[in-house]
Design a protein around this motif. Structure first.
Motif, PDB file in Angstrom:
ATOM      1  N   GLY A   1      11.854 -10.367 -16.409  1.00  0.00           N
ATOM      2  CA  GLY A   1      11.021 -11.419 -15.827  1.00  0.00           C
ATOM      3  C   GLY A   1      11.199 -11.444 -14.320  1.00  0.00           C
ATOM      4  O   GLY A   1      11.873 -10.584 -13.737  1.00  0.00           O
ATOM      5  N   ASP A   2      10.586 -12.442 -13.683  1.00  0.00           N
ATOM      6  CA  ASP A   2      10.766 -12.631 -12.242  1.00  0.00           C
ATOM      7  C   ASP A   2      12.255 -12.738 -11.940  1.00  0.00           C
ATOM      8  O   ASP A   2      13.014 -13.262 -12.733  1.00  0.00           O
ATOM      9  CB  ASP A   2      10.136 -13.968 -11.807  1.00  0.00           C
ATOM     10  N   GLY A   3      12.616 -12.265 -10.764  1.00  0.00           N
ATOM     11  CA  GLY A   3      14.016 -12.437 -10.357  1.00  0.00           C
ATOM     12  C   GLY A   3      14.895 -11.284 -10.816  1.00  0.00           C
ATOM     13  O   GLY A   3      15.950 -11.047 -10.262  1.00  0.00           O
TER      14      GLY A   3
ATOM     15  N   PHE B   1       5.644 -29.572  -7.860  1.00  0.00           N
ATOM     16  CA  PHE B   1       4.867 -28.363  -8.153  1.00  0.00           C
ATOM     17  C   PHE B   1       5.762 -27.172  -8.411  1.00  0.00           C
ATOM     18  O   PHE B   1       6.706 -26.933  -7.648  1.00  0.00           O
ATOM     19  CB  PHE B   1       3.956 -28.005  -6.968  1.00  0.00           C
ATOM     20  N   ARG B   2       5.424 -26.422  -9.438  1.00  0.00           N
ATOM     21  CA  ARG B   2       6.089 -25.128  -9.629  1.00  0.00           C
ATOM     22  C   ARG B   2       5.498 -24.153  -8.608  1.00  0.00           C
ATOM     23  O   ARG B   2       4.293 -24.077  -8.437  1.00  0.00           O
ATOM     24  CB  ARG B   2       5.834 -24.597 -11.039  1.00  0.00           C
ATOM     25  N   ILE B   3       6.391 -23.407  -7.928  1.00  0.00           N
ATOM     26  CA  ILE B   3       5.915 -22.350  -7.042  1.00  0.00           C
ATOM     27  C   ILE B   3       6.620 -21.037  -7.372  1.00  0.00           C
ATOM     28  O   ILE B   3       7.681 -21.025  -7.983  1.00  0.00           O
ATOM     29  CB  ILE B   3       6.137 -22.678  -5.538  1.00  0.00           C
TER      30      ILE B   3
ATOM     31  N   GLU C   1      -0.025 -23.765  -9.005  1.00  0.00           N
ATOM     32  CA  GLU C   1      -1.188 -23.086  -8.419  1.00  0.00           C
ATOM     33  C   GLU C   1      -1.270 -21.694  -9.039  1.00  0.00           C
ATOM     34  O   GLU C   1      -0.245 -21.024  -9.173  1.00  0.00           O
ATOM     35  CB  GLU C   1      -1.071 -22.989  -6.894  1.00  0.00           C
ATOM     36  N   ASN C   2      -2.480 -21.297  -9.430  1.00  0.00           N
ATOM     37  CA  ASN C   2      -2.629 -19.966 -10.011  1.00  0.00           C
ATOM     38  C   ASN C   2      -4.094 -19.561 -10.110  1.00  0.00           C
ATOM     39  O   ASN C   2      -4.978 -20.338  -9.775  1.00  0.00           O
ATOM     40  CB  ASN C   2      -1.951 -19.891 -11.390  1.00  0.00           C
ATOM     41  N   THR C   3      -4.310 -18.337 -10.590  1.00  0.00           N
ATOM     42  CA  THR C   3      -5.684 -17.840 -10.763  1.00  0.00           C
ATOM     43  C   THR C   3      -6.220 -18.320 -12.109  1.00  0.00           C
ATOM     44  O   THR C   3      -5.457 -18.688 -13.009  1.00  0.00           O
ATOM     45  CB  THR C   3      -5.677 -16.304 -10.779  1.00  0.00           C
TER      46      THR C   3
ATOM     47  N   SER D   1      -7.418 -16.535 -14.507  1.00  0.00           N
ATOM     48  CA  SER D   1      -6.970 -15.703 -15.641  1.00  0.00           C
ATOM     49  C   SER D   1      -5.542 -16.054 -16.059  1.00  0.00           C
ATOM     50  O   SER D   1      -5.228 -16.022 -17.255  1.00  0.00           O
ATOM     51  CB  SER D   1      -7.097 -14.207 -15.321  1.00  0.00           C
ATOM     52  N   ASN D   2      -4.693 -16.414 -15.107  1.00  0.00           N
ATOM     53  CA  ASN D   2      -3.341 -16.837 -15.489  1.00  0.00           C
ATOM     54  C   ASN D   2      -3.352 -18.240 -16.096  1.00  0.00           C
ATOM     55  O   ASN D   2      -2.622 -18.515 -17.050  1.00  0.00           O
ATOM     56  CB  ASN D   2      -2.397 -16.805 -14.273  1.00  0.00           C
ATOM     57  N   ILE D   3      -4.183 -19.118 -15.553  1.00  0.00           N
ATOM     58  CA  ILE D   3      -4.245 -20.492 -16.088  1.00  0.00           C
ATOM     59  C   ILE D   3      -4.740 -20.449 -17.535  1.00  0.00           C
ATOM     60  O   ILE D   3      -4.245 -21.175 -18.395  1.00  0.00           O
ATOM     61  CB  ILE D   3      -5.166 -21.384 -15.210  1.00  0.00           C
TER      62      ILE D   3
ATOM     63  N   ASP E   1      -2.318 -11.543  -5.580  1.00  0.00           N
ATOM     64  CA  ASP E   1      -2.552 -10.122  -5.807  1.00  0.00           C
ATOM     65  C   ASP E   1      -1.194  -9.463  -6.011  1.00  0.00           C
ATOM     66  O   ASP E   1      -0.160 -10.124  -5.891  1.00  0.00           O
ATOM     67  CB  ASP E   1      -3.262  -9.507  -4.597  1.00  0.00           C
ATOM     68  N   TYR E   2      -1.220  -8.168  -6.298  1.00  0.00           N
ATOM     69  CA  TYR E   2       0.022  -7.476  -6.658  1.00  0.00           C
ATOM     70  C   TYR E   2       0.224  -6.207  -5.853  1.00  0.00           C
ATOM     71  O   TYR E   2      -0.748  -5.594  -5.408  1.00  0.00           O
ATOM     72  CB  TYR E   2      -0.022  -7.079  -8.135  1.00  0.00           C
ATOM     73  N   MET E   3       1.489  -5.805  -5.721  1.00  0.00           N
ATOM     74  CA  MET E   3       1.776  -4.461  -5.250  1.00  0.00           C
ATOM     75  C   MET E   3       2.497  -3.738  -6.389  1.00  0.00           C
ATOM     76  O   MET E   3       3.501  -4.247  -6.900  1.00  0.00           O
ATOM     77  CB  MET E   3       2.652  -4.470  -3.990  1.00  0.00           C
TER      78      MET E   3
HETATM   79  C1  LMR Z   1       3.039 -16.373 -10.984  1.00  0.00           C
HETATM   80  O1  LMR Z   1       4.265 -16.181 -10.998  1.00  0.00           O
HETATM   81  O2  LMR Z   1       2.545 -17.490 -10.919  1.00  0.00           O
HETATM   82  C2  LMR Z   1       2.088 -15.219 -11.038  1.00  0.00           C
HETATM   83  O3  LMR Z   1       2.048 -14.647  -9.811  1.00  0.00           O
HETATM   84  C3  LMR Z   1       2.445 -14.237 -12.091  1.00  0.00           C
HETATM   85  C4  LMR Z   1       1.644 -12.971 -11.953  1.00  0.00           C
HETATM   86  O4  LMR Z   1       2.257 -11.925 -11.911  1.00  0.00           O
HETATM   87  O5  LMR Z   1       0.402 -13.064 -11.907  1.00  0.00           O
END
Ligand code: LMR
Length: 337
Positions: free
Chosen positions: A79-81, A176-178, A216-218, A220-222, A243-245
């Motif tokens: 996951g993240d982190g 807010f979650r960031i 906050e999100n896009t 498609s993620n929401i 966006d992503y790299m």
């Molecule tokens: C998020 O952590 O809110 C998003 O950026 C996750 C993702 O990879 O789209």
């Protein structure tokens, strides 16, 4: 109790075959494919999820028997982190973090987080393909990471568990979650709200239990994370970009056989085109699905409302100008038409 014996017998037999193989000329032995693990945190029915699957399809088609790509969505593997460390340790070969998650490795990429910097996703695209944007792909080489391309998701919308969400005052005092980004932290502080850095995989539960009020999100993620089921209002702010790299371990990439590296680079270019074409379509589709579900209200904003958000958030630019670089901010602004 029979299994260990069978396993041992198998190991012995395999060892015998191996010994035979070692006696044969090297070229005659079958090469096993290079296993490439691609880990990401979103669902498969999102732009990034689809991009990763396309990359697998193309890479295995272009390099038959030479590579095997394994895709792990939804933070199943890392996951993240944890995912960037995993790339550096060689536990995974490809990841595609949101551009908001790089500030431990370079401050420059923070440019993408500046609120209201880009007019729309086309401007983001133009900047990514500019010299300055492309240079960012190699800006973390000294930290052992190299970018293979940018993938779009789309513009961010703001959501909360409150009925009213049209003006900046409506989020004062809310939690807010960031994503793990200092710019996003400053953005919510400028709004008088309380930001909390949190992994993507934890957001749904945090919204559901009221640990945070919003995020906050896009679209498609929401949609794919079902945030719309646990939020009351989603405002169409389009105030920033997710966006992503796509990145890999610079050492691993360099050591790949030249034909494999070339094939993978081609597969990545084509998968990038595919994912980027799809991104807007998926976000539009998921916005409609959220409207149809009728659970969260989708709040349209007037020009005046949007300007109020912009005015409140924009002071954040000055705060990060020295870290990001004035030139880079100017280059990004030039991408707006
Ligand atoms: C998020 O952590 O809110 C998003 O950026 C996750 C993702 O990879 O789209």
């Amino acid at each position: 109790m029979k299994r260990p014996n069978r396993i041992r017998r198998h190991v012995l037999l395999t060892a015998g075959v191996m010994a035979g193989a070692l006696a044969m000329p090297f070229a005659a032995t079958a090469q096993s494919p290079i296993v490439i693990k691609f880990s990401h945190v979103v669902a498969e029915n999102t732009p990034k999820g689809q991009g990763a699957l396309k990359f697998k399809e193309l890479a295995e088609k272009k390099l038959p028997g030479k590579v095997q790509v394994q895709v792990f969505p939804s933070s199943q593997l890392f996951g993240d982190g944890k995912e960037m460390e995993a790339v550096l340790l060689g536990d995974v070969q490809l990841i595609a973090p949101s551009l908001s998650k790089f500030d431990r490795y370079t401050k420059k990429i923070q440019v993408f987080d500046l609120p209201f910097l880009f007019d729309d996703i086309d401007a983001v695209n133009r900047f990514q393909l500019s010299k300055e944007g492309l240079d960012l792909l190699t800006s973390m080489k000294n930290r052992g990471l190299v970018g293979l391309g940018y993938w779009h998701n789309g513009m961010k919308q703001l959501s909360t568990n409150k009925d009213k969400l049209t003006r900046p005052d409506d989020v004062k005092g809310l939690k807010f979650r960031i994503q793990a980004s200092d710019v996003l932290e400053a953005q919510f502080r400028a709004l008088g709200a309380n930001p909390q850095k949190m992994s993507f995989s934890e957001v749904y539960q945090a919204l559901q239990t009221g640990v945070v009020d919003g995020q906050e999100n896009t679209w498609s993620n929401i949609y794919s994370q079902k945030f719309y089921e646990v939020q009351k209002t989603i405002a169409q702010t389009n105030h920033g970009v997710i966006d992503y790299m796509v990145i890999t371990n610079a050492g691993w990439w360099k050591k790949l056989p030249a034909d494999v590296r070339k094939g993978l680079a081609q597969a990545m270019d084509e998968a990038t085109e595919h994912a980027n074409k799809l991104a807007e379509e998926l976000n539009e589709r998921d916005r409609k699905r959220i409207l149809e579900a009728g659970k969260a209200k989708v709040q349209e904003l007037s020009k005046d409302d949007v300007n109020a958000w912009r005015k409140t958030m924009e002071p954040v630019w000055k705060k990060f100008e020295a870290d990001i670089g004035k030139d880079l901010i100017q280059a990004a602004l030039k991408a707006n038409k």
